[in-house]
Design a protein around this motif. Structure first.
Motif, short mmCIF file in Angstrom:
data_model
loop_
_atom_site.label_atom_id
_atom_site.label_comp_id
_atom_site.label_asym_id
_atom_site.label_seq_id
_atom_site.Cartn_x
_atom_site.Cartn_y
_atom_site.Cartn_z
N ALA A 84 0.83 -1.21 0.00
CA ALA A 84 0.00 0.00 0.00
C ALA A 84 0.86 1.26 0.00
O ALA A 84 0.60 2.22 -0.74
CB ALA A 84 -0.93 -0.01 1.21
N LEU A 85 1.92 1.27 0.80
CA LEU A 85 2.80 2.43 0.85
C LEU A 85 3.61 2.58 -0.43
O LEU A 85 3.97 3.70 -0.83
CB LEU A 85 3.74 2.32 2.06
CG LEU A 85 3.06 2.37 3.43
CD1 LEU A 85 4.07 2.16 4.53
CD2 LEU A 85 2.33 3.70 3.63
N ALA A 86 3.88 1.45 -1.09
CA ALA A 86 4.64 1.51 -2.34
C ALA A 86 3.88 2.27 -3.42
O ALA A 86 4.47 2.85 -4.32
CB ALA A 86 4.94 0.10 -2.84
N ARG A 87 2.54 2.31 -3.32
CA ARG A 87 1.76 3.03 -4.31
C ARG A 87 2.01 4.53 -4.23
O ARG A 87 1.85 5.26 -5.20
CB ARG A 87 0.27 2.73 -4.13
CG ARG A 87 -0.05 1.26 -4.19
CD ARG A 87 -1.54 1.00 -4.12
NE ARG A 87 -2.17 1.30 -5.39
CZ ARG A 87 -2.25 0.46 -6.40
NH1 ARG A 87 -1.73 -0.76 -6.29
NH2 ARG A 87 -2.86 0.79 -7.51
N PHE A 88 2.42 5.00 -3.05
CA PHE A 88 2.75 6.42 -2.90
C PHE A 88 4.14 6.73 -3.45
O PHE A 88 4.41 7.84 -3.89
CB PHE A 88 2.68 6.84 -1.42
CG PHE A 88 1.30 6.81 -0.84
CD1 PHE A 88 0.41 7.85 -1.05
CD2 PHE A 88 0.88 5.72 -0.10
CE1 PHE A 88 -0.87 7.81 -0.52
CE2 PHE A 88 -0.40 5.66 0.43
CZ PHE A 88 -1.28 6.72 0.22
N ARG A 89 5.03 5.70 -3.42
CA ARG A 89 6.40 5.92 -3.90
C ARG A 89 6.50 5.82 -5.41
O ARG A 89 7.45 6.32 -6.00
CB ARG A 89 7.35 4.90 -3.26
CG ARG A 89 7.49 5.04 -1.75
CD ARG A 89 8.69 4.26 -1.25
NE ARG A 89 8.55 2.84 -1.51
CZ ARG A 89 8.04 1.96 -0.65
NH1 ARG A 89 7.59 2.39 0.50
NH2 ARG A 89 7.97 0.69 -0.96
N GLY A 90 5.54 5.12 -6.02
CA GLY A 90 5.61 4.94 -7.47
C GLY A 90 6.49 3.76 -7.83
O GLY A 90 7.03 3.05 -6.97
N LEU A 91 6.65 3.54 -9.11
CA LEU A 91 7.34 2.35 -9.62
C LEU A 91 8.83 2.60 -9.82
O LEU A 91 9.35 2.51 -10.90
CB LEU A 91 6.69 1.91 -10.93
CG LEU A 91 7.14 0.59 -11.52
CD1 LEU A 91 6.83 -0.54 -10.57
CD2 LEU A 91 6.47 0.34 -12.86
N GLN A 92 9.53 2.95 -8.76
CA GLN A 92 10.97 3.13 -8.86
C GLN A 92 11.71 1.88 -8.39
O GLN A 92 12.78 1.56 -8.90
CB GLN A 92 11.41 4.34 -8.01
CG GLN A 92 10.76 5.65 -8.46
CD GLN A 92 11.05 5.97 -9.91
OE1 GLN A 92 12.17 5.79 -10.38
NE2 GLN A 92 10.03 6.44 -10.62
N SER A 93 11.13 1.19 -7.44
CA SER A 93 11.77 -0.02 -6.93
C SER A 93 10.70 -0.87 -6.28
O SER A 93 9.55 -0.46 -6.14
CB SER A 93 12.87 0.33 -5.91
OG SER A 93 12.31 1.01 -4.80
#
Length: 358
Positions: A84-93
Protein backbone atom coordinates in the motif's frame (compact mmCIF):
# COMPACT_ATOMS: atom_id res chain seq x y z
CA UNK A 1 6.60 -12.75 22.98
CA UNK A 2 7.13 -8.98 23.01
CA UNK A 3 10.79 -9.37 22.04
CA UNK A 4 10.16 -11.59 18.97
CA UNK A 5 11.59 -10.00 15.82
CA UNK A 6 10.24 -9.99 12.28
CA UNK A 7 13.45 -11.66 11.11
CA UNK A 8 12.82 -14.55 13.51
CA UNK A 9 9.27 -14.94 12.18
CA UNK A 10 10.49 -14.89 8.55
CA UNK A 11 13.09 -17.55 9.32
CA UNK A 12 10.52 -19.64 11.18
CA UNK A 13 8.00 -19.49 8.30
CA UNK A 14 10.68 -20.39 5.72
CA UNK A 15 11.92 -23.30 7.82
CA UNK A 16 8.33 -24.53 8.29
CA UNK A 17 7.70 -24.35 4.55
CA UNK A 18 10.81 -26.33 3.58
CA UNK A 19 11.04 -28.52 6.70
CA UNK A 20 14.79 -28.12 6.25
CA UNK A 21 17.05 -25.45 7.77
CA UNK A 22 19.54 -25.61 4.89
CA UNK A 23 16.87 -24.90 2.25
CA UNK A 24 15.45 -22.10 4.37
CA UNK A 25 18.95 -20.62 4.58
CA UNK A 26 19.28 -20.69 0.78
CA UNK A 27 15.94 -18.93 0.35
CA UNK A 28 16.79 -16.20 2.87
CA UNK A 29 20.45 -15.84 1.80
CA UNK A 30 21.64 -16.85 5.26
CA UNK A 31 23.93 -19.59 6.53
CA UNK A 32 22.40 -22.71 8.15
CA UNK A 33 23.96 -21.81 11.54
CA UNK A 34 22.26 -18.37 11.33
CA UNK A 35 18.90 -20.05 10.70
CA UNK A 36 19.46 -22.36 13.65
CA UNK A 37 20.35 -19.38 15.85
CA UNK A 38 17.15 -17.47 14.92
CA UNK A 39 15.02 -20.57 15.55
CA UNK A 40 16.71 -21.17 18.88
CA UNK A 41 16.13 -17.54 19.95
CA UNK A 42 12.46 -17.77 18.91
CA UNK A 43 12.04 -20.99 20.90
CA UNK A 44 13.48 -19.20 23.93
CA UNK A 45 10.93 -16.40 23.50
CA UNK A 46 8.05 -18.88 23.12
CA UNK A 47 9.28 -21.07 25.94
CA UNK A 48 8.57 -24.29 24.04
CA UNK A 49 10.29 -26.24 21.26
CA UNK A 50 9.08 -25.52 17.73
CA UNK A 51 10.88 -28.19 15.71
CA UNK A 52 11.69 -31.83 16.22
CA UNK A 53 15.06 -32.63 14.63
CA UNK A 54 15.49 -35.76 12.51
CA UNK A 55 19.04 -35.58 11.21
CA UNK A 56 19.05 -32.90 8.50
CA UNK A 57 15.27 -32.69 8.27
CA UNK A 58 12.83 -31.32 10.84
CA UNK A 59 9.12 -31.49 11.66
CA UNK A 60 6.80 -29.05 13.41
CA UNK A 61 5.67 -29.49 16.99
CA UNK A 62 2.04 -28.84 17.88
CA UNK A 63 3.10 -25.47 19.31
CA UNK A 64 4.77 -24.55 16.03
CA UNK A 65 1.66 -25.42 14.01
CA UNK A 66 -0.36 -22.92 16.05
CA UNK A 67 2.36 -20.27 15.93
CA UNK A 68 2.73 -20.68 12.16
CA UNK A 69 -0.85 -19.47 11.59
CA UNK A 70 -0.18 -16.22 13.45
CA UNK A 71 3.32 -15.73 12.05
CA UNK A 72 1.99 -15.93 8.48
CA UNK A 73 -0.77 -13.50 9.40
CA UNK A 74 1.73 -10.99 10.82
CA UNK A 75 4.01 -11.19 7.75
CA UNK A 76 1.03 -11.01 5.40
CA UNK A 77 -0.26 -7.85 7.08
CA UNK A 78 3.20 -6.31 6.92
CA UNK A 79 3.48 -7.14 3.20
CA UNK A 80 0.06 -5.57 2.53
CA UNK A 81 1.19 -2.42 4.32
CA UNK A 82 4.40 -2.37 2.30
CA UNK A 83 2.46 -2.74 -0.97
CA UNK A 84 0.00 0.00 0.00
CA UNK A 85 2.80 2.43 0.85
CA UNK A 86 4.64 1.51 -2.34
CA UNK A 87 1.76 3.03 -4.31
CA UNK A 88 2.75 6.42 -2.90
CA UNK A 89 6.40 5.92 -3.90
CA UNK A 90 5.61 4.94 -7.47
CA UNK A 91 7.34 2.35 -9.62
CA UNK A 92 10.97 3.13 -8.86
CA UNK A 93 11.77 -0.02 -6.93
CA UNK A 94 10.12 -2.94 -5.21
CA UNK A 95 10.40 -6.59 -4.26
CA UNK A 96 8.21 -9.24 -5.88
CA UNK A 97 7.75 -12.92 -5.16
CA UNK A 98 6.45 -14.83 -8.18
CA UNK A 99 5.27 -18.40 -7.92
CA UNK A 100 5.10 -20.71 -10.92
CA UNK A 101 4.22 -24.32 -11.58
CA UNK A 102 7.17 -26.40 -12.78
CA UNK A 103 5.93 -26.49 -16.40
CA UNK A 104 6.15 -22.68 -16.52
CA UNK A 105 9.86 -22.68 -15.67
CA UNK A 106 10.62 -23.43 -19.32
CA UNK A 107 9.49 -19.95 -20.43
CA UNK A 108 8.79 -17.64 -17.46
CA UNK A 109 12.46 -16.93 -16.56
CA UNK A 110 12.98 -15.39 -20.02
CA UNK A 111 9.83 -13.31 -19.68
CA UNK A 112 11.04 -12.14 -16.27
CA UNK A 113 14.43 -11.21 -17.77
CA UNK A 114 12.62 -9.12 -20.40
CA UNK A 115 10.65 -7.43 -17.61
CA UNK A 116 13.83 -6.67 -15.67
CA UNK A 117 15.26 -4.91 -18.71
CA UNK A 118 12.42 -2.41 -18.45
CA UNK A 119 12.39 -2.26 -14.64
CA UNK A 120 15.96 -2.93 -13.44
CA UNK A 121 15.33 -1.75 -9.86
CA UNK A 122 12.59 -4.26 -9.11
CA UNK A 123 13.90 -7.26 -7.19
CA UNK A 124 12.38 -10.58 -8.30
CA UNK A 125 12.22 -13.78 -6.26
CA UNK A 126 10.94 -16.95 -7.93
CA UNK A 127 9.25 -19.92 -6.25
CA UNK A 128 8.69 -23.12 -8.27
CA UNK A 129 6.09 -25.52 -6.83
CA UNK A 130 3.10 -27.57 -7.87
CA UNK A 131 -0.40 -26.11 -8.12
CA UNK A 132 -1.47 -27.26 -4.66
CA UNK A 133 1.60 -25.75 -2.98
CA UNK A 134 1.17 -22.45 -4.83
CA UNK A 135 -2.43 -22.30 -3.63
CA UNK A 136 -1.23 -22.60 -0.03
CA UNK A 137 1.31 -19.83 -0.55
CA UNK A 138 -1.27 -17.57 -2.20
CA UNK A 139 -3.55 -18.13 0.75
CA UNK A 140 -0.76 -17.18 3.13
CA UNK A 141 0.05 -14.01 1.10
CA UNK A 142 3.55 -15.36 0.49
CA UNK A 143 3.26 -14.67 -3.27
CA UNK A 144 2.48 -11.49 -5.15
CA UNK A 145 1.56 -13.32 -8.36
CA UNK A 146 1.43 -16.91 -9.52
CA UNK A 147 1.72 -18.40 -13.02
CA UNK A 148 -0.35 -21.56 -13.38
CA UNK A 149 -2.83 -23.34 -15.60
CA UNK A 150 -5.97 -22.93 -13.52
CA UNK A 151 -6.62 -20.76 -10.45
CA UNK A 152 -7.28 -22.74 -7.27
CA UNK A 153 -11.01 -23.23 -6.74
CA UNK A 154 -10.68 -23.25 -2.97
CA UNK A 155 -9.50 -19.62 -2.89
CA UNK A 156 -11.04 -16.33 -3.96
CA UNK A 157 -8.57 -15.47 -6.72
CA UNK A 158 -8.39 -13.45 -9.89
CA UNK A 159 -6.98 -15.44 -12.81
CA UNK A 160 -6.33 -13.82 -16.18
CA UNK A 161 -5.44 -15.99 -19.23
CA UNK A 162 -2.52 -14.74 -21.30
CA UNK A 163 -1.65 -17.64 -23.65
CA UNK A 164 -2.73 -21.09 -24.81
CA UNK A 165 -1.23 -24.04 -22.93
CA UNK A 166 -1.14 -27.34 -24.88
CA UNK A 167 -0.68 -30.62 -23.01
CA UNK A 168 -0.39 -34.10 -24.43
CA UNK A 169 1.05 -37.58 -24.39
CA UNK A 170 4.82 -37.84 -24.96
CA UNK A 171 6.95 -40.90 -25.66
CA UNK A 172 10.28 -42.01 -27.12
CA UNK A 173 10.71 -41.25 -30.86
CA UNK A 174 10.74 -44.97 -31.73
CA UNK A 175 7.79 -45.87 -29.51
CA UNK A 176 4.93 -47.88 -31.12
CA UNK A 177 2.60 -44.89 -30.62
CA UNK A 178 4.73 -42.95 -33.12
CA UNK A 179 4.15 -45.48 -35.91
CA UNK A 180 1.35 -45.21 -38.39
CA UNK A 181 -1.63 -42.89 -38.36
CA UNK A 182 -3.72 -41.27 -35.66
CA UNK A 183 -4.31 -43.53 -32.65
CA UNK A 184 -7.56 -43.83 -30.67
CA UNK A 185 -7.43 -42.79 -27.03
CA UNK A 186 -8.07 -46.43 -26.06
CA UNK A 187 -4.60 -47.33 -27.42
CA UNK A 188 -3.07 -45.72 -24.33
CA UNK A 189 -4.46 -48.46 -22.07
CA UNK A 190 -1.80 -50.95 -23.17
CA UNK A 191 1.22 -48.82 -22.16
CA UNK A 192 2.74 -48.00 -18.78
CA UNK A 193 2.67 -44.33 -17.70
CA UNK A 194 5.17 -42.25 -15.74
CA UNK A 195 3.11 -39.41 -14.29
CA UNK A 196 3.34 -36.27 -12.16
CA UNK A 197 2.49 -36.31 -8.47
CA UNK A 198 -0.97 -35.65 -7.07
CA UNK A 199 -1.56 -31.91 -6.62
CA UNK A 200 0.09 -30.86 -9.87
CA UNK A 201 -1.90 -29.13 -12.61
CA UNK A 202 -0.47 -31.50 -15.23
CA UNK A 203 -1.73 -34.51 -13.27
CA UNK A 204 -5.21 -32.93 -13.00
CA UNK A 205 -5.32 -32.27 -16.76
CA UNK A 206 -4.23 -35.83 -17.51
CA UNK A 207 -6.88 -37.31 -15.22
CA UNK A 208 -9.53 -35.10 -16.83
CA UNK A 209 -8.56 -36.32 -20.30
CA UNK A 210 -8.52 -39.99 -19.24
CA UNK A 211 -11.95 -39.67 -17.61
CA UNK A 212 -13.44 -37.98 -20.65
CA UNK A 213 -12.17 -40.70 -23.01
CA UNK A 214 -12.74 -43.52 -20.50
CA UNK A 215 -9.17 -44.76 -20.56
CA UNK A 216 -7.60 -46.60 -17.61
CA UNK A 217 -3.86 -46.87 -18.32
CA UNK A 218 -1.30 -48.70 -16.19
CA UNK A 219 0.56 -46.32 -13.87
CA UNK A 220 4.14 -47.51 -13.43
CA UNK A 221 5.71 -44.58 -11.58
CA UNK A 222 4.76 -41.25 -10.01
CA UNK A 223 7.42 -38.50 -9.91
CA UNK A 224 7.52 -34.83 -8.93
CA UNK A 225 10.14 -33.80 -11.50
CA UNK A 226 9.38 -33.01 -15.15
CA UNK A 227 13.06 -33.47 -15.99
CA UNK A 228 13.20 -36.96 -14.49
CA UNK A 229 9.98 -37.91 -16.27
CA UNK A 230 11.40 -36.71 -19.60
CA UNK A 231 14.55 -38.76 -19.11
CA UNK A 232 12.45 -41.85 -18.32
CA UNK A 233 10.31 -41.28 -21.42
CA UNK A 234 13.29 -40.70 -23.73
CA UNK A 235 14.91 -43.91 -22.49
CA UNK A 236 11.79 -45.89 -23.39
CA UNK A 237 10.71 -46.64 -19.81
CA UNK A 238 7.16 -45.46 -20.34
CA UNK A 239 4.94 -42.76 -21.78
CA UNK A 240 3.76 -39.65 -19.99
CA UNK A 241 1.41 -36.69 -20.14
CA UNK A 242 3.20 -33.33 -19.99
CA UNK A 243 2.98 -29.69 -20.93
CA UNK A 244 4.16 -29.38 -24.53
CA UNK A 245 5.84 -26.11 -23.55
CA UNK A 246 8.24 -28.17 -21.45
CA UNK A 247 9.61 -30.36 -24.25
CA UNK A 248 10.66 -27.76 -26.84
CA UNK A 249 14.38 -28.55 -26.70
CA UNK A 250 13.86 -32.32 -26.83
CA UNK A 251 11.35 -32.05 -29.68
CA UNK A 252 13.68 -29.83 -31.70
CA UNK A 253 16.44 -32.39 -31.39
CA UNK A 254 14.34 -35.48 -32.09
CA UNK A 255 14.77 -36.86 -28.57
CA UNK A 256 11.10 -37.11 -27.70
CA UNK A 257 7.91 -37.73 -29.63
CA UNK A 258 4.36 -36.37 -29.45
CA UNK A 259 2.09 -39.07 -30.94
CA UNK A 260 -1.11 -38.20 -32.76
CA UNK A 261 -3.74 -39.31 -30.23
CA UNK A 262 -7.48 -38.82 -30.36
CA UNK A 263 -8.55 -35.74 -28.38
CA UNK A 264 -5.02 -34.31 -28.05
CA UNK A 265 -3.39 -31.90 -27.57
CA UNK A 266 -5.52 -30.79 -24.65
CA UNK A 267 -5.42 -26.99 -24.87
CA UNK A 268 -5.79 -25.06 -21.63
CA UNK A 269 -4.58 -21.55 -20.79
CA UNK A 270 -1.68 -20.07 -18.87
CA UNK A 271 -2.96 -17.61 -16.28
CA UNK A 272 -1.49 -14.94 -14.05
CA UNK A 273 -3.17 -15.27 -10.65
CA UNK A 274 -3.42 -13.33 -7.41
CA UNK A 275 -5.84 -13.38 -4.48
CA UNK A 276 -8.91 -11.20 -4.98
CA UNK A 277 -8.44 -9.39 -1.68
CA UNK A 278 -4.83 -8.44 -2.35
CA UNK A 279 -4.05 -4.85 -3.31
CA UNK A 280 -1.21 -5.17 -5.79
CA UNK A 281 1.81 -2.92 -5.45
CA UNK A 282 2.84 -0.81 -8.48
CA UNK A 283 5.64 -3.27 -9.25
CA UNK A 284 3.25 -6.25 -9.12
CA UNK A 285 0.77 -4.37 -11.34
CA UNK A 286 3.58 -3.68 -13.81
CA UNK A 287 4.58 -7.35 -13.98
CA UNK A 288 0.97 -8.47 -14.32
CA UNK A 289 0.43 -6.05 -17.17
CA UNK A 290 3.71 -7.07 -18.83
CA UNK A 291 2.80 -10.79 -18.78
CA UNK A 292 -0.71 -10.13 -20.15
CA UNK A 293 0.67 -7.97 -22.95
CA UNK A 294 3.72 -10.01 -23.93
CA UNK A 295 3.17 -13.61 -22.83
CA UNK A 296 1.10 -14.84 -25.77
CA UNK A 297 3.37 -13.39 -28.46
CA UNK A 298 6.49 -14.70 -26.72
CA UNK A 299 5.17 -18.26 -26.40
CA UNK A 300 3.98 -18.32 -30.02
CA UNK A 301 7.39 -17.08 -31.16
CA UNK A 302 9.34 -19.48 -28.94
CA UNK A 303 7.29 -22.66 -29.37
CA UNK A 304 5.36 -22.10 -32.59
CA UNK A 305 8.19 -22.87 -35.03
CA UNK A 306 9.59 -26.21 -33.94
CA UNK A 307 11.26 -28.32 -36.65
CA UNK A 308 12.30 -31.71 -35.18
CA UNK A 309 15.21 -33.55 -36.77
CA UNK A 310 14.36 -36.62 -38.89
CA UNK A 311 14.03 -39.85 -36.94
CA UNK A 312 13.99 -43.53 -37.91
CA UNK A 313 11.88 -45.24 -39.03
CA UNK A 314 10.28 -42.98 -41.62
CA UNK A 315 6.81 -43.47 -40.17
CA UNK A 316 8.05 -42.20 -36.80
CA UNK A 317 9.60 -39.20 -38.52
CA UNK A 318 6.33 -38.40 -40.24
CA UNK A 319 4.43 -38.68 -36.98
CA UNK A 320 6.98 -36.46 -35.25
CA UNK A 321 6.68 -33.81 -37.94
CA UNK A 322 2.90 -33.97 -37.53
CA UNK A 323 3.35 -33.60 -33.77
CA UNK A 324 5.43 -30.47 -34.32
CA UNK A 325 2.72 -29.06 -36.57
CA UNK A 326 0.10 -29.74 -33.90
CA UNK A 327 2.27 -27.96 -31.37
CA UNK A 328 2.59 -24.98 -33.73
CA UNK A 329 -1.17 -24.86 -34.15
CA UNK A 330 -1.77 -25.17 -30.41
CA UNK A 331 0.69 -22.34 -29.70
CA UNK A 332 -1.32 -20.07 -31.97
CA UNK A 333 -4.68 -20.93 -30.42
CA UNK A 334 -6.43 -18.44 -28.19
CA UNK A 335 -7.43 -19.68 -24.73
CA UNK A 336 -11.19 -20.14 -24.33
CA UNK A 337 -13.20 -17.08 -23.30
CA UNK A 338 -10.37 -14.81 -22.14
CA UNK A 339 -11.34 -11.56 -20.40
CA UNK A 340 -10.64 -8.23 -21.98
CA UNK A 341 -7.02 -7.05 -21.85
CA UNK A 342 -6.32 -4.50 -19.12
CA UNK A 343 -6.34 -0.84 -19.96
CA UNK A 344 -2.92 0.69 -20.50
CA UNK A 345 -1.40 2.52 -17.55
CA UNK A 346 -2.14 6.19 -17.26
CA UNK A 347 1.55 7.00 -16.88
CA UNK A 348 3.19 8.41 -20.05
CA UNK A 349 5.54 5.42 -20.36
CA UNK A 350 5.61 1.86 -19.10
CA UNK A 351 9.27 2.33 -18.27
CA UNK A 352 8.55 5.07 -15.77
CA UNK A 353 4.92 4.52 -14.67
CA UNK A 354 2.88 1.86 -12.98
CA UNK A 355 0.30 -0.28 -14.72
CA UNK A 356 -3.40 0.17 -13.98
CA UNK A 357 -5.39 -2.69 -12.57
CA UNK A 358 -7.27 -3.05 -15.87
Amino acid sequence: MKNVTLRQLRVFVAAARHMHFGKAAQELHLTPPAVSMHIRELEQQVGLPLFERHGKSVSLTLTAEYLLVYARRVLSTLKDAEDALARFRGLQSGRLTIGMVSSAKYFMPRLLAMFREEHPHIELRVVVANREQLAEQLQGSELDLAIMGRPPRELATRGEPFAAHPLGVVCAPDHPLMRGERKPASALAQFGFVIREAGSGTRSAMEEYLREWRVDPRIDQELASNETIKQMVMSGMGVSFLSLHGIGLELRNGLIGVPDIEGLPLVRSWQVVHTSSKVLSPSAEALRYFVLENGEAYLAREFGGLHPMPAEPVSASSAQAAAAERLRRAARQTPPAPPARPAKPAAPSRRAGSAGRG
